[in-house]
Design an enzyme around this catalytic site. Sequence first.
Site, PDB file in Angstrom:
ATOM      1  N   GLY A 263      49.715  36.324  62.466  1.00  0.00           N
ATOM      2  CA  GLY A 263      49.755  35.244  61.481  1.00  0.00           C
ATOM      3  C   GLY A 263      49.750  33.848  62.097  1.00  0.00           C
TER       4      GLY A 263
ATOM      5  N   SER B  36      52.450  51.616  63.937  1.00  0.00           N
ATOM      6  CA  SER B  36      52.454  50.249  64.469  1.00  0.00           C
ATOM      7  C   SER B  36      53.791  49.997  65.147  1.00  0.00           C
ATOM      8  CB  SER B  36      52.242  49.233  63.344  1.00  0.00           C
ATOM      9  OG  SER B  36      52.708  47.958  63.768  1.00  0.00           O
TER      10      SER B  36
ATOM     11  N   GLU C 164      34.569  24.884  62.978  1.00  0.00           N
ATOM     12  CA  GLU C 164      35.477  25.535  62.024  1.00  0.00           C
ATOM     13  C   GLU C 164      34.886  25.527  60.618  1.00  0.00           C
ATOM     14  OE1 GLU C 164      37.582  27.667  63.502  1.00  0.00           O
ATOM     15  OE2 GLU C 164      38.329  25.899  64.573  1.00  0.00           O
ATOM     16  N   HIS C 165      35.023  26.670  59.948  1.00  0.00           N
ATOM     17  CA  HIS C 165      34.484  26.877  58.595  1.00  0.00           C
ATOM     18  C   HIS C 165      32.967  26.678  58.577  1.00  0.00           C
ATOM     19  CE1 HIS C 165      38.201  27.443  56.154  1.00  0.00           C
ATOM     20  NE2 HIS C 165      38.718  26.970  57.267  1.00  0.00           N
ATOM     21  N   THR C 166      32.360  26.950  59.701  1.00  0.00           N
ATOM     22  CA  THR C 166      30.902  26.912  59.775  1.00  0.00           C
ATOM     23  C   THR C 166      30.313  28.321  59.721  1.00  0.00           C
ATOM     24  OG1 THR C 166      31.207  26.791  62.164  1.00  0.00           O
ATOM     25  CG2 THR C 166      30.672  24.738  61.050  1.00  0.00           C
TER      26      THR C 166
ATOM     27  N   TYR D   7      41.416  29.163  51.483  1.00  0.00           N
ATOM     28  CA  TYR D   7      40.226  29.496  52.277  1.00  0.00           C
ATOM     29  C   TYR D   7      39.070  29.849  51.338  1.00  0.00           C
ATOM     30  CZ  TYR D   7      37.390  31.792  55.898  1.00  0.00           C
ATOM     31  OH  TYR D   7      36.373  32.157  56.750  1.00  0.00           O
TER      32      TYR D   7
ATOM     33  N   ASP E  73      35.476  35.831  64.187  1.00  0.00           N
ATOM     34  CA  ASP E  73      36.610  36.402  64.922  1.00  0.00           C
ATOM     35  C   ASP E  73      36.241  37.758  65.510  1.00  0.00           C
ATOM     36  OD1 ASP E  73      37.737  34.174  63.756  1.00  0.00           O
ATOM     37  OD2 ASP E  73      38.871  35.299  62.259  1.00  0.00           O
TER      38      ASP E  73
ATOM     39  N   SER F 159      44.779  38.152  65.286  1.00  0.00           N
ATOM     40  CA  SER F 159      45.388  39.454  65.584  1.00  0.00           C
ATOM     41  C   SER F 159      44.761  40.527  64.699  1.00  0.00           C
ATOM     42  CB  SER F 159      46.895  39.401  65.374  1.00  0.00           C
ATOM     43  OG  SER F 159      47.199  38.971  64.067  1.00  0.00           O
TER      44      SER F 159
HETATM   45  C1  GLA Z   1      39.116  32.291  59.999  1.00  0.00           C
HETATM   46  C2  GLA Z   1      37.989  33.236  59.608  1.00  0.00           C
HETATM   47  C3  GLA Z   1      36.707  32.908  60.367  1.00  0.00           C
HETATM   48  C4  GLA Z   1      36.369  31.434  60.254  1.00  0.00           C
HETATM   49  C5  GLA Z   1      37.586  30.570  60.562  1.00  0.00           C
HETATM   50  C6  GLA Z   1      37.333  29.111  60.324  1.00  0.00           C
HETATM   51  O1  GLA Z   1      39.462  32.506  61.336  1.00  0.00           O
HETATM   52  O2  GLA Z   1      38.360  34.566  59.883  1.00  0.00           O
HETATM   53  O3  GLA Z   1      35.669  33.711  59.891  1.00  0.00           O
HETATM   54  O4  GLA Z   1      35.844  31.126  58.994  1.00  0.00           O
HETATM   55  O5  GLA Z   1      38.716  30.950  59.804  1.00  0.00           O
HETATM   56  O6  GLA Z   1      36.410  28.628  61.221  1.00  0.00           O
END
Ligand code: GLA
Length: 396
Positions: A127, A73, A39-41, A229, A177, A132
Amino acid sequence: MTDVPTPVSRARAAFRKAFAGAEPDGCWWAPGRVNLIGEHTDYNDGFVLPLALAQGVAAAVRVRADDVLRVHSRQEDSTRAVRLADVGPGTVEGWLGYVAGVGWALAQRGVDVRGLDVAVDGNIPIGAGLSSSAALECAVALAWNDLGGFGLDRNALAAAARRAENDIVGAPTGVMDQMASLHGRAGSLMFLDTRSLGIDQVPFDLAAHGLALLVIDSRAPHALVDGEYAERRASCTRGAEALGVTALRDVGVAELDDALARLSDDTLRRRVRHVVTENERVLEVVRLLSSGADPREIGPLMTRSHASMRYDFEITVPQVDTAAEAALTAGAYGARMTGGGFGGCVLALVDADADAVTNTEEAVARAYADAGFRPPTQFVAAASDGARRVTMRPRG
Ligand code: GLA
């Protein structure tokens, strides 16, 4: 790849209703994701290990001769329109930005982007940190590419979808994502090196080991567009600059102590430590799974990842900490928050038999009730195929 997710037929029906009985040229499907670890990598050129979910977003699409984009939508119960020529950073509000932003990003690549009529429907909670928005971007990117004959590969489409998110919606995310939504594979984890964009599909047959991955939606309010973030991302950039590396990916665990000693700010030290140790945990999970180890062995790495997000990166909230702790107390092999943080979902690795899954779900629900939180929603994840065009039998 023969299954047709339910939202596809609903998107098609919504298309006819929204656009005066017209038929779409086709339907596209893109899944959401959970990230097993890492995560956050991704914006640190590091490693991630997501899987594409069975839940996602469907888009019924017809190409237009002009440059008008009309999007209906089903979730929002509204239809909005914009001329593609008018789309740019800061010009489109709300959910339309995800779709219009993809058109803008494709046009920036120099392809001839025509307008579209689009109807979208999904079965992924919005959310909840299950991507999504990436699913919506990727379904539309693939549709545009197919209908326009652009011939772009999936990495290029992921890059365009990410630009929509970064430049038009204004969320400074990495590319995990979108890559997961486009490259996911049933029964596999996608091990992605976000620097080279190299992918190894890692077999992840939990059922064969009597295991399941429980997804617990913490239902804590979650928004990536807010400042946290971006603030974490900025810290990582500062950390890399202070250490004289291109990205924190370039700091290995063996160099971590030296690196930390060179940083004077304690908060920055903890942010850097999270990223460096998290990259190592991803590699360790991949090593274990690729060498045929019992997947239960990855549990402690998941739990350590959660602690790192909680204490070093400080991106968890009481709801996700409660869910992870309750799952572990109920016997989960590992539990961690997945996604950007400040809410979203928790993953728990549990025995697959119905009793064990129910036992964990009930333990989490009880802990939530005791803490006075809104009840969580929970489901078992199935690693599924990535985005695709869905062929349906013509209406008879
Ligand atoms: C969100 C961002 C991703 C990633 C994650 C954390 O999902 O869209 O790019 O940074 O947070 O891992």
